[in-house]
Design an enzyme around this catalytic site. Structure first.
Site, PDB file in Angstrom:
ATOM      1  N   LYS A 201      38.220  -8.681  40.481  1.00  0.00           N
ATOM      2  CA  LYS A 201      38.253  -9.314  39.157  1.00  0.00           C
ATOM      3  C   LYS A 201      38.591  -8.292  38.071  1.00  0.00           C
ATOM      4  O   LYS A 201      38.156  -7.134  38.136  1.00  0.00           O
ATOM      5  CB  LYS A 201      36.872  -9.941  38.882  1.00  0.00           C
ATOM      6  CG  LYS A 201      36.803 -10.799  37.632  1.00  0.00           C
ATOM      7  CD  LYS A 201      35.397 -11.409  37.481  1.00  0.00           C
ATOM      8  CE  LYS A 201      35.293 -12.287  36.243  1.00  0.00           C
ATOM      9  NZ  LYS A 201      33.940 -12.838  36.036  1.00  0.00           N
TER      10      LYS A 201
ATOM     11  N   SER B  76      33.989 -17.801  35.162  1.00  0.00           N
ATOM     12  CA  SER B  76      35.125 -17.068  34.680  1.00  0.00           C
ATOM     13  C   SER B  76      35.918 -16.346  35.773  1.00  0.00           C
ATOM     14  O   SER B  76      37.023 -15.878  35.513  1.00  0.00           O
ATOM     15  CB  SER B  76      34.657 -16.025  33.659  1.00  0.00           C
ATOM     16  OG  SER B  76      33.825 -15.059  34.288  1.00  0.00           O
TER      17      SER B  76
ATOM     18  N   SER C   1      29.613 -17.522  36.856  1.00  0.00           N
ATOM     19  CA  SER C   1      31.041 -17.224  37.008  1.00  0.00           C
ATOM     20  C   SER C   1      31.533 -16.937  38.416  1.00  0.00           C
ATOM     21  O   SER C   1      32.743 -16.923  38.636  1.00  0.00           O
ATOM     22  CB  SER C   1      31.431 -16.060  36.114  1.00  0.00           C
ATOM     23  OG  SER C   1      31.609 -16.536  34.815  1.00  0.00           O
TER      24      SER C   1
HETATM   25  N1  GLN Z   1      30.171 -19.969  31.520  1.00  0.00           N
HETATM   26  C1  GLN Z   1      29.190 -18.978  31.223  1.00  0.00           C
HETATM   27  C2  GLN Z   1      29.544 -18.259  29.942  1.00  0.00           C
HETATM   28  O1  GLN Z   1      30.571 -18.559  29.399  1.00  0.00           O
HETATM   29  C3  GLN Z   1      29.053 -18.006  32.357  1.00  0.00           C
HETATM   30  C4  GLN Z   1      30.070 -16.960  32.377  1.00  0.00           C
HETATM   31  C5  GLN Z   1      29.834 -15.903  33.392  1.00  0.00           C
HETATM   32  O2  GLN Z   1      29.051 -16.078  34.317  1.00  0.00           O
HETATM   33  N2  GLN Z   1      30.451 -14.749  33.183  1.00  0.00           N
HETATM   34  O3  GLN Z   1      28.817 -17.447  29.469  1.00  0.00           O
END
Ligand code: GLN
Length: 470
Positions: free
Chosen positions: A65, A140, A164
């Site tokens: 990632k 994400s 994410s």
């Molecule tokens: N959707 C959540 C956020 O926007 C989780 C994102 C993540 O786990 N990095 O914070």
């Protein structure tokens, strides 16, 4: 699967395999990758073919990632503000993977600074879901999940601050684990909300996830929150006879798609048929989790992202201006709207006068949520429910309505607030879109969690189905 792949690469050619993946990626419409490390990866594969080395991932390519530092490969968190930044060092997890013989093939797309649930806020444009190119892959870590589900990488790493890894695993029909807080070193992971996040694997099978955990988990002196690892492969096939599963009553009902709900109940029956028993449990503070999570995550983000000033790395301005003007201009230009929104809200929540009302309150709720889990785990060994309340939605459908995106995280964020581990694995379909089952474990009991996940996978066909769109 990775173990078999390793044998195939020793008998065949790692270079040929990797070249095929690169060809596929270059003709792909998924937009899963941001940067391909073609030259270095192919050179490494050629070395392997000449004289294969030992290691748990010997000769196997892996996708990483965008927010995980890779020496010599651009790492931008999918943000304009870090364009051109090439880390001079590897994250701990990348060092460990290389030490076990893995080959870093490239970086994968994500929501900017990991803020999102759909991989639509990236400066590289959205990633598409291989099961239906018009839908999001989740976020994400959507690039990592789409790459694995679409057959563009045999395995990948993501990061999970509030879902994410598990959300894209669920939307793309693969396995994704958020380890216990502290089990995997965060050294080299560019921070979004450091009290919540962990790096985790995204793979085709539970066994592959266990294998990656054997490699990336464990203490690292450079992350003082990191802990010693357990062992995940040896007990994996021991079955789940006598396992007690808790089903939280708050994880069903309003807001949960009917097909998702049905798939989860079918999964619970399957687990029962394998010798487990289930009972209802209650996690009464679930309804406060989203509010607490977003206050804490945004507060930490506002502090962590203060370092991006355009002076030390990434986007630059060469005009001769005073520091304050340069700093504001660079940040205005470099950050996208979602990141700006969170920096503003986080700064507000931490400001004098509001700190007690928002940040401190959120920390108190966090403790109540953790206590909910600890109480439930007095009676049961693991907890099961949906990963996401809905299957993947259409690209563009929610991006202008941030609250509707935040709401989709309702079952993933409590896990990060409590610091417990959770895995998402495929348990059905809604039309052609996959549905994910979330299994939640006690702190540092990844071994039991993966054993339950493996038993379920062995008994069901969902992980064998591949998307037709790619
Ligand atoms: N959707 C959540 C956020 O926007 C989780 C994102 C993540 O786990 N990095 O914070």
């Amino acid at each position: 699967m990775l173990t078999q792949l390793k044998d195939q690469l020793v008998a065949g050619s790692s270079e040929e395999y990797l070249q095929k993946l690169f060809d596929k990626i270059e003709h792909s419409s998924l937009n899963a990758f941001t940067t391909l490390a073609k030259d270095s990866a192919l050179a490494r594969a050629r070395e392997f073919d000449r004289k294969p080395w030992q290691g748990l991932l010997a000769g196997i390519p892996i996708a990483i990632k965008e927010c995980i530092s890779t020496q010599g490969i651009e790492t931008t968190c999918s943000s304009k503000i870090l364009k051109g930044y090439v880390p001079p060092y590897d994250a701990h997890v990348v060092e460990r993977l290389k030490a076990e013989g893995a080959i870093v093939m490239g970086k994968t797309n994500m929501d900017e600074f990991a803020m999102g649930t759909s991989t639509e806020t990236s400066c590289f444009g959205p990633t598409r879901n291989p099961w239906d190119l018009g839908t999001v892959p989740g976020g994400s870590s959507g690039g990592s999940a789409a790459a694995v589900a679409g057959g563009e990488a045999p395995c990948a790493l993501g990061s999970d601050t509030g879902g994410s890894v598990r959300c894209p695993a669920s939307f793309c029909g693969i396995v994704g684990l958020k380890p216990t807080y502290g089990l995997v070193s965060r050294y080299g992971l560019i921070a979004y909300a450091n009290s919540l996040e962990q790096i985790g694997p995204l793979t085709n099978t539970v066994e592959d996830t266990a294998l990656l955990m054997e490699i990336i988990a464990g203490h690292d002196w450079r992350d003082t929150t990191s802990a010693e690892k357990g062992s995940y492969i040896p007990g994996l096939k021991n079955g789940i006879r006598g396992l007690k599963i808790g089903i939280p009553k708050e994880y069903f009902g309003e807001g949960v798609d009917k097909k998702v709900e049905k798939a989860i109940w079918d999964a619970i029956s399957t687990l029962e048929s394998l010798g487990a028993a289930w009972k209802e449990v209650s996690l009464p503070h679930t309804r406060y989790a989203l509010a607490a999570y977003y206050v804490i995550a945004m507060s930490e983000a506002s502090s962590n992202l203060a370092r991006f000033d355009g002076l030390r790395y990434g986007l630059r301005k060469d005009e001769d201006q005073d520091w304050h003007t340069t700093y504001s201009e660079i940040r205005a230009e470099g950050f996208g709207p979602e990141v700006k929104r969170r920096i503003l809200l986080g700064t507000y929540a931490l400001s004098a006068g509001y700190y007690g009302r928002y940040y401190l309150k959120a920390l108190k709720v966090r403790t109540l949520i953790k206590d909910d889990f600890l109480r439930a785990f007095n009676d049961v060994d693991i907890i099961a429910g949906p990963t996401m309340p809905i299957p993947a939605f259409r690209i563009g459908e929610r991006i202008n309505d941030p609250l509707s995106l935040y709401l989709a995280d309702v079952f993933t964020v409590p896990i990060n607030l409590a610091g417990v581990p959770a895995v998402s694995l495929p348990c059905g379909f809604s039309g052609r879109l996959p549905i994910g089952l979330q299994l939640i474990g006690k702190h540092f009991q990844e071994d039991l969690l993966l054993r339950a996940a493996h038993a379920f996978e062995e008994a069901t066909p969902f992980h064998l189905k591949r998307p037709e769109a790619v």
